[in-house]
Write an enzyme that holds these catalytic residues in place. Structure first.
Site, PDB file in Angstrom:
ATOM      1  N   ASP A  41       0.860  -1.178   0.000  1.00 63.22           N
ATOM      2  CA  ASP A  41       0.000   0.000   0.000  1.00 63.22           C
ATOM      3  C   ASP A  41       0.897   1.230   0.000  1.00 63.22           C
ATOM      4  O   ASP A  41       2.060   1.151   0.398  1.00 63.22           O
ATOM      5  CB  ASP A  41      -0.918   0.020   1.231  1.00 63.22           C
ATOM      6  CG  ASP A  41      -2.187   0.827   1.011  1.00 63.22           C
ATOM      7  OD1 ASP A  41      -3.264   0.215   0.827  1.00 63.22           O
ATOM      8  OD2 ASP A  41      -2.106   2.073   1.005  1.00 63.22           O
ATOM      9  N   ASP A  67       3.736   2.653  -4.293  1.00 66.05           N
ATOM     10  CA  ASP A  67       2.681   3.185  -5.149  1.00 66.05           C
ATOM     11  C   ASP A  67       2.546   2.224  -6.327  1.00 66.05           C
ATOM     12  O   ASP A  67       3.482   2.083  -7.134  1.00 66.05           O
ATOM     13  CB  ASP A  67       3.054   4.576  -5.638  1.00 66.05           C
ATOM     14  CG  ASP A  67       1.974   5.237  -6.488  1.00 66.05           C
ATOM     15  OD1 ASP A  67       1.095   4.517  -7.018  1.00 66.05           O
ATOM     16  OD2 ASP A  67       2.013   6.470  -6.646  1.00 66.05           O
ATOM     17  N   ILE A  68       1.394   1.553  -6.436  1.00 72.47           N
ATOM     18  CA  ILE A  68       1.236   0.512  -7.447  1.00 72.47           C
ATOM     19  C   ILE A  68       1.146   1.062  -8.871  1.00 72.47           C
ATOM     20  O   ILE A  68       1.153   0.292  -9.829  1.00 72.47           O
ATOM     21  CB  ILE A  68       0.027  -0.408  -7.143  1.00 72.47           C
ATOM     22  CG1 ILE A  68      -1.195   0.387  -6.709  1.00 72.47           C
ATOM     23  CG2 ILE A  68       0.390  -1.407  -6.066  1.00 72.47           C
ATOM     24  CD1 ILE A  68      -2.036   0.877  -7.819  1.00 72.47           C
ATOM     25  N   TYR A 152     -15.959   5.218 -12.687  1.00 78.23           N
ATOM     26  CA  TYR A 152     -15.699   3.993 -11.926  1.00 78.23           C
ATOM     27  C   TYR A 152     -16.201   2.776 -12.704  1.00 78.23           C
ATOM     28  O   TYR A 152     -15.501   1.760 -12.801  1.00 78.23           O
ATOM     29  CB  TYR A 152     -16.396   4.084 -10.566  1.00 78.23           C
ATOM     30  CG  TYR A 152     -16.156   2.894  -9.660  1.00 78.23           C
ATOM     31  CD1 TYR A 152     -14.959   2.768  -8.957  1.00 78.23           C
ATOM     32  CD2 TYR A 152     -17.133   1.928  -9.484  1.00 78.23           C
ATOM     33  CE1 TYR A 152     -14.731   1.695  -8.115  1.00 78.23           C
ATOM     34  CE2 TYR A 152     -16.920   0.837  -8.647  1.00 78.23           C
ATOM     35  CZ  TYR A 152     -15.725   0.733  -7.959  1.00 78.23           C
ATOM     36  OH  TYR A 152     -15.506  -0.353  -7.126  1.00 78.23           O
ATOM     37  N   LYS A 156     -13.778  -0.364 -13.954  1.00 76.63           N
ATOM     38  CA  LYS A 156     -13.955  -1.744 -13.518  1.00 76.63           C
ATOM     39  C   LYS A 156     -14.342  -2.661 -14.674  1.00 76.63           C
ATOM     40  O   LYS A 156     -13.992  -3.847 -14.681  1.00 76.63           O
ATOM     41  CB  LYS A 156     -14.993  -1.808 -12.388  1.00 76.63           C
ATOM     42  CG  LYS A 156     -14.504  -1.164 -11.091  1.00 76.63           C
ATOM     43  CD  LYS A 156     -13.202  -1.789 -10.591  1.00 76.63           C
ATOM     44  CE  LYS A 156     -12.792  -1.293  -9.226  1.00 76.63           C
ATOM     45  NZ  LYS A 156     -11.571  -1.964  -8.723  1.00 76.63           N
TER      46      LYS A 156
END
Length: 249
Positions: A41, A67-68, A152, A156
């Site tokens: 995370d 940070d992904i 969003y 997704k």
């Protein structure tokens, strides 16, 4: 950063977005299932506090602040581990905005975190996995559509498409890629909504309540398990049946 406590004799799982909510529940569940878990995370203090509580329970979990959306940071975390057996891409953001008020910046940020932030960890994990590797992405029932969060929904839905594409390219390498699409779940993210909105959402659930993060973690753990070798490219809706639609009379 190193993962010196991780034993190469255990399968190693990475979970992004693990400081809270579904990611944290998943890290705990996978550790109970016998994985050495690297909880990732970008919120350092929150992550370290959450992981410390899991360690106190005797669970094999290590914190990795990253940070992904930054490839270098993700690679540093993966390369510090002795092996990569499972990657769960649970990091994500949500905010609501009416379609005609939605800005390009808000749309881009949603895609950056929810799609690019899934693609980078999944791709880098796949590069390091051997046959039997597992990648689990987190989509949402929201991918089917909804009001006040078009960005969003788009993000997704993209995760579901990305999951299928990755599964197709990785199947010859015997790496399974699947997605879990949670319905309304009681997490800090959903609790950030006004209390009356949260209550209204609960009332339209078939069960009359939100799912717990543990319910979602159960499904993720199933798809991350070595025994699910014949399941790939699938999206599992965990939403109490709401996505079925229809009227019960």
């Amino acid at each position: 950063m190193t993962h010196s406590s991780i034993s190469s004799s255990r399968p190693v799982a990475f979970v992004t977005g693990a400081a809270q909510g579904i990611g944290l529940a998943t890290a705990a569940r996978l550790a109970r299932d016998g994985f050495s878990v690297v909880a990732m995370d970008r919120s350092a203090a929150q992550l370290q506090s959450a992981v410390a509580k899991l360690v106190e329970q005797g669970l094999d979990v290590t914190a990795a602040v990253a940070d992904i959306c930054k490839r270098e940071a993700v690679c540093a975390v993966l390369d510090a581990a002795p092996r990569v057996d499972a990657m769960v891409c649970a990091a994500g953001i949500y905010n609501d905005a009416k379609l005609l008020e939605l800005t390009e910046d808000a749309f881009r940020q949603m895609l950056e975190v929810n799609v690019i932030g899934t693609f980078i960890p999944a791709q880098e994990a796949a590069r390091r996995m051997k046959a039997g590797g597992r990648i689990v992405t987190i989509s949402s029932r929201g991918a089917l559509g909804g009001t006040r969060f078009a960005h969003y929904v788009a993000s997704k839905a993209a995760v579901i498409g990305l999951t299928r594409a990755m599964a197709m390219e990785l199947r010859d390498a015997q790496i399974a890629v699947n997605s879990v699409a949670p319905g309304f779940t009681d997490t800090p993210m959903t609790r950030s909504a006004p209390a009356e909105m949260f209550s209204a959402w609960e009332k339209i659930e078939p069960s009359g309540k939100a799912a717990s993060p543990d319910e979602i973690a159960n499904a993720i753990a199933f798809l991350a398990a070595p025994s699910t070798s014949f399941i790939t490219g699938q999206t599992l809706f965990v939403d109490g049946g709401k996505s079925l639609g229809g009227l019960g009379i």
